[in-house]
Write a protein that holds these residues in place. Structure first.
Motif, mmCIF file in Angstrom:
data_model
loop_
_atom_site.group_PDB
_atom_site.id
_atom_site.type_symbol
_atom_site.label_atom_id
_atom_site.label_comp_id
_atom_site.label_asym_id
_atom_site.label_seq_id
_atom_site.Cartn_x
_atom_site.Cartn_y
_atom_site.Cartn_z
ATOM 1 N N THR A 45 3.740 4.532 3.025
ATOM 2 C CA THR A 45 2.753 4.328 2.265
ATOM 3 C C THR A 45 2.985 3.423 1.008
ATOM 4 O O THR A 45 2.195 2.804 0.175
ATOM 5 C CB THR A 45 2.018 5.399 1.687
ATOM 6 O OG1 THR A 45 3.206 6.462 0.913
ATOM 7 C CG2 THR A 45 1.467 6.593 2.983
ATOM 8 N N TYR A 49 1.224 -3.627 4.722
ATOM 9 C CA TYR A 49 1.081 -3.817 6.340
ATOM 10 C C TYR A 49 0.533 -5.019 6.443
ATOM 11 O O TYR A 49 -0.812 -5.292 6.511
ATOM 12 C CB TYR A 49 0.474 -2.497 7.128
ATOM 13 C CG TYR A 49 1.520 -1.519 7.051
ATOM 14 C CD1 TYR A 49 2.427 -1.468 8.349
ATOM 15 C CD2 TYR A 49 1.417 -0.506 6.090
ATOM 16 C CE1 TYR A 49 3.324 -0.318 8.379
ATOM 17 C CE2 TYR A 49 2.505 0.466 5.970
ATOM 18 C CZ TYR A 49 3.310 0.650 7.059
ATOM 19 O OH TYR A 49 4.307 1.577 7.162
ATOM 20 N N LEU A 78 -2.955 3.733 10.435
ATOM 21 C CA LEU A 78 -2.667 3.673 9.167
ATOM 22 C C LEU A 78 -3.467 4.435 8.260
ATOM 23 O O LEU A 78 -2.897 5.219 7.082
ATOM 24 C CB LEU A 78 -2.633 2.072 8.813
ATOM 25 C CG LEU A 78 -1.581 1.256 9.418
ATOM 26 C CD1 LEU A 78 -2.199 -0.214 9.241
ATOM 27 C CD2 LEU A 78 -0.379 1.518 8.919
ATOM 28 N N VAL A 83 -1.885 5.450 4.357
ATOM 29 C CA VAL A 83 -1.705 4.082 3.879
ATOM 30 C C VAL A 83 -3.213 3.558 3.544
ATOM 31 O O VAL A 83 -4.157 3.586 3.949
ATOM 32 C CB VAL A 83 -1.318 2.904 4.911
ATOM 33 C CG1 VAL A 83 -1.196 1.653 4.321
ATOM 34 C CG2 VAL A 83 0.017 3.486 5.707
ATOM 35 N N LYS A 87 -3.513 -1.834 0.835
ATOM 36 C CA LYS A 87 -1.999 -2.079 1.367
ATOM 37 C C LYS A 87 -2.112 -2.411 2.989
ATOM 38 O O LYS A 87 -1.159 -2.505 3.636
ATOM 39 C CB LYS A 87 -1.040 -0.917 1.168
ATOM 40 C CG LYS A 87 -0.905 -0.667 -0.178
ATOM 41 C CD LYS A 87 0.772 0.164 -0.433
ATOM 42 C CE LYS A 87 0.919 -0.009 -1.766
ATOM 43 N NZ LYS A 87 1.999 -0.525 -2.061
#
Length: 175
Positions: A45, A49, A78, A83, A87
């Protein structure tokens, strides 16, 4: 007392079973995932990405283009892995056999006598911050005009320039 232990055991098993049900936490209805907390590798996290998806295949999965489905699954994984949205930076480039996925409903219907099955997913991806480009060269070779495109994709000069452009900017290539 014995009944309490039996009840607690049944609840624990039920909870574990339900925790592993298929889900779509980010892109409702597409790219189902099963989330497991007890695995050797989970999304980090703390990372951002940045991914570029190469979508060139006309194959379908669950009624939509398999490359678009893969983006939905990635977003779901994700999100399930906690996440945060800021991000995640995903770009897709459609070309080759997949090019027809970018058609508007009207143009798709003219060519294939059915509605474009990818439009709802393309809309959801755009709403979740995904940018989808289409190769202008692939459009030209298939006699697709810019006005034939749906509202959820953007035209690029070519996939051959988009793919290295994003890779040189640090995006991971997802084939």
């Amino acid at each position: 007392m014995k009944n309490i232990f039996i009840l607690l055991g049944a609840l624990t098993i039920s909870f574990q079973f339900n925790a592993q049900e298929w889900q779509t936490p980010a892109i409702e209805g597409y790219g189902q995932v099963k989330y497991y907390e007890e695995v050797a590798e989970l999304p980090d996290t703390s990372l951002t990405y940045k991914m570029i998806f190469n979508i060139e295949n006309e194959k379908e999965k669950e009624g939509v283009n398999v490359g678009l489905w893969k983006i939905a699954r990635t977003l779901n994984l994700l999100k399930a892995g906690n996440v945060v949205h800021k991000k995640i930076d995903i770009v897709g480039v459609i070309h080759g056999e997949a090019t027809y996925a970018i058609l508007s409903n009207e143009e798709y219907n003219k060519r294939f006598k059915t509605q474009n099955p990818n439009l709802k997913l393309l809309k959801l991806l755009k709403e979740n911050g995904v940018t989808i480009f289409v190769c202008g060269q692939a459009m030209a070779s298939r006699k697709i005009k810019k006005e034939d495109m749906n509202a959820y994709t953007e035209m690029a000069l070519s996939a051959l320039t988009v793919l290295p452009h994003y890779q040189l900017k640090g995006y991971a290539l997802i084939p």
